[in-house]
Design an enzyme around this catalytic site. Structure first.
Site, PDB file in Angstrom:
ATOM      1  N   LYS A  11      17.124   6.364 -15.337  1.00 22.21           N
ATOM      2  CA  LYS A  11      15.790   5.784 -15.184  1.00 22.21           C
ATOM      3  C   LYS A  11      14.744   6.664 -15.893  1.00 22.21           C
ATOM      4  O   LYS A  11      15.052   7.797 -16.297  1.00 22.21           O
ATOM      5  CB  LYS A  11      15.485   5.631 -13.685  1.00 22.21           C
ATOM      6  N   TYR A  54      16.161  -6.565 -10.994  1.00 19.47           N
ATOM      7  CA  TYR A  54      15.904  -6.279  -9.575  1.00 19.47           C
ATOM      8  C   TYR A  54      15.464  -7.516  -8.795  1.00 19.47           C
ATOM      9  O   TYR A  54      14.784  -7.402  -7.775  1.00 19.47           O
ATOM     10  CB  TYR A  54      14.856  -5.175  -9.460  1.00 19.47           C
ATOM     11  N   ASN A 104      14.660   8.285  -8.143  1.00 21.73           N
ATOM     12  CA  ASN A 104      16.039   8.710  -7.871  1.00 21.73           C
ATOM     13  C   ASN A 104      16.955   8.733  -9.098  1.00 21.73           C
ATOM     14  O   ASN A 104      18.179   8.669  -8.983  1.00 21.73           O
ATOM     15  CB  ASN A 104      16.633   7.920  -6.705  1.00 21.73           C
ATOM     16  N   HIS A 132      20.578   4.456 -11.925  1.00 22.20           N
ATOM     17  CA  HIS A 132      21.067   3.196 -11.355  1.00 22.20           C
ATOM     18  C   HIS A 132      22.565   3.075 -11.603  1.00 22.20           C
ATOM     19  O   HIS A 132      23.053   3.487 -12.653  1.00 22.20           O
ATOM     20  CB  HIS A 132      20.368   2.002 -12.024  1.00 22.20           C
ATOM     21  N   GLU A 179      25.146  -7.221 -14.979  1.00 23.08           N
ATOM     22  CA  GLU A 179      24.142  -6.291 -15.512  1.00 23.08           C
ATOM     23  C   GLU A 179      24.486  -5.868 -16.946  1.00 23.08           C
ATOM     24  O   GLU A 179      23.585  -5.691 -17.764  1.00 23.08           O
ATOM     25  CB  GLU A 179      24.027  -5.075 -14.582  1.00 23.08           C
TER      26      GLU A 179
HETATM   27  P1  IDP Z   1      20.514   1.610  -5.261  1.00 20.69           P
HETATM   28  O1  IDP Z   1      19.780   1.971  -6.534  1.00 20.69           O
HETATM   29  O2  IDP Z   1      21.064   2.840  -4.585  1.00 20.69           O
HETATM   30  O3  IDP Z   1      21.537   0.522  -5.443  1.00 20.69           O
HETATM   31  P2  IDP Z   1      18.810  -0.422  -3.989  1.00 20.69           P
HETATM   32  O4  IDP Z   1      18.662  -0.596  -2.515  1.00 20.69           O
HETATM   33  O5  IDP Z   1      19.595  -1.443  -4.743  1.00 20.69           O
HETATM   34  O6  IDP Z   1      19.409   1.062  -4.233  1.00 20.69           O
HETATM   35  O7  IDP Z   1      17.356  -0.316  -4.596  1.00 20.69           O
HETATM   36  C1  IDP Z   1      17.180  -0.310  -5.990  1.00 20.69           C
HETATM   37  C2  IDP Z   1      16.152   0.737  -6.353  1.00 20.69           C
HETATM   38  O8  IDP Z   1      14.895   0.392  -5.775  1.00 20.69           O
HETATM   39  C3  IDP Z   1      16.444   2.146  -5.820  1.00 20.69           C
HETATM   40  O9  IDP Z   1      17.361   2.873  -6.605  1.00 20.69           O
HETATM   41  C4  IDP Z   1      15.060   2.754  -5.858  1.00 20.69           C
HETATM   42  O10 IDP Z   1      14.694   3.123  -7.201  1.00 20.69           O
HETATM   43  C5  IDP Z   1      14.194   1.565  -5.443  1.00 20.69           C
HETATM   44  N1  IDP Z   1      13.954   1.576  -3.996  1.00 20.69           N
HETATM   45  C6  IDP Z   1      14.791   1.160  -3.009  1.00 20.69           C
HETATM   46  N2  IDP Z   1      14.246   1.340  -1.794  1.00 20.69           N
HETATM   47  C7  IDP Z   1      13.023   1.875  -2.014  1.00 20.69           C
HETATM   48  C8  IDP Z   1      11.960   2.302  -1.146  1.00 20.69           C
HETATM   49  O11 IDP Z   1      12.038   2.206   0.074  1.00 20.69           O
HETATM   50  N3  IDP Z   1      10.856   2.816  -1.755  1.00 20.69           N
HETATM   51  C9  IDP Z   1      10.741   2.928  -3.106  1.00 20.69           C
HETATM   52  N4  IDP Z   1      11.705   2.555  -3.949  1.00 20.69           N
HETATM   53  C10 IDP Z   1      12.837   2.031  -3.420  1.00 20.69           C
HETATM   54 MG    MG Z   2      21.306  -1.517  -5.899  1.00 19.99          MG
END
Ligand code: IDP
Ligand code: MG
Length: 160
Positions: free
Chosen positions: A20, A60, A123, A126, A137
């Protein structure tokens, strides 16, 4: 024909992995690629890419109802990302383990998020959450002709 290299084709999965914008800005691209290379998966697609808003929204779309969705779209489009496809038996679940929990403070040490990040909204990486989404994807982020089919020289040293 080398049967030991073919590892029953239907078992081979694709995972769409993306560094990212924060990972690119922080100079973590090499570190991330290195972890997947050392694990032994095969890289079949790789590009630096400025993601348009529409593509971020499509990627997303399942999170559209979440309160953080607008800031997530801003984040993903805030600078270049590194798009990758990694291929192998079990790559989807294994990549999720290498990546670690969504919240980096809960991610285990030794994982990418556990070692290299602190906040869910930054984080670093992805990874596809199922083989089906790996395919979806990959097709979303890569055009036909952008992926390479090849046999790594190390293949017989990774798979018996
Ligand atoms: P993942 O990336 O571990 O699969 P997902 O639940 O699919 O997690 O969420 C996608 C992305 O959305 C996360 O990697 C993060 O960048 C963002 N995200 C998820 N939950 C939150 C949140 O509570 N606050 C801010 N960003 C979030
Ligand atoms: Mg995800």
């Amino acid at each position: 024909f080398l049967p030991h290299l073919v590892a029953s084709l239907e078992q081979v999965e694709q995972s769409y992995i993306m560094v990212k914008p924060d990972g690119v800005q922080r100079g973590l691209v090499g570190e991330v690629i290195s972890r997947f290379e050392r694990k032994g998966f095969k890289l079949t697609g790789l590009k630096l890419f400025q993601c348009p808003k529409e593509l971020a929204e499509e990627h997303y779309k399942d999170l559209k109802a979440k309160s953080f969705y607008p800031t997530l779209i801003d984040y993903i489009t805030s600078g270049p990302v590194v798009c990758m496809v990694w291929e192998g038996v079990g790559v989807v679940a294994s990549a999720r383990k290498l990546i670690g929990s969504t919240n980096p403070l809960q991610a285990e040490p030794g994982t990418i998020r556990g070692d290299l990040a602190v906040q869910t909204g930054r984080n670093v990486i992805h990874g596809s959450d199922s083989p089906e989404n790996g395919k979806r994807e990959t097709a979303l982020w890569f055009k036909e002709g952008e992926l390479c089919e090849w046999t790594p020289a190390q293949a017989p040293w990774l798979m018996e």
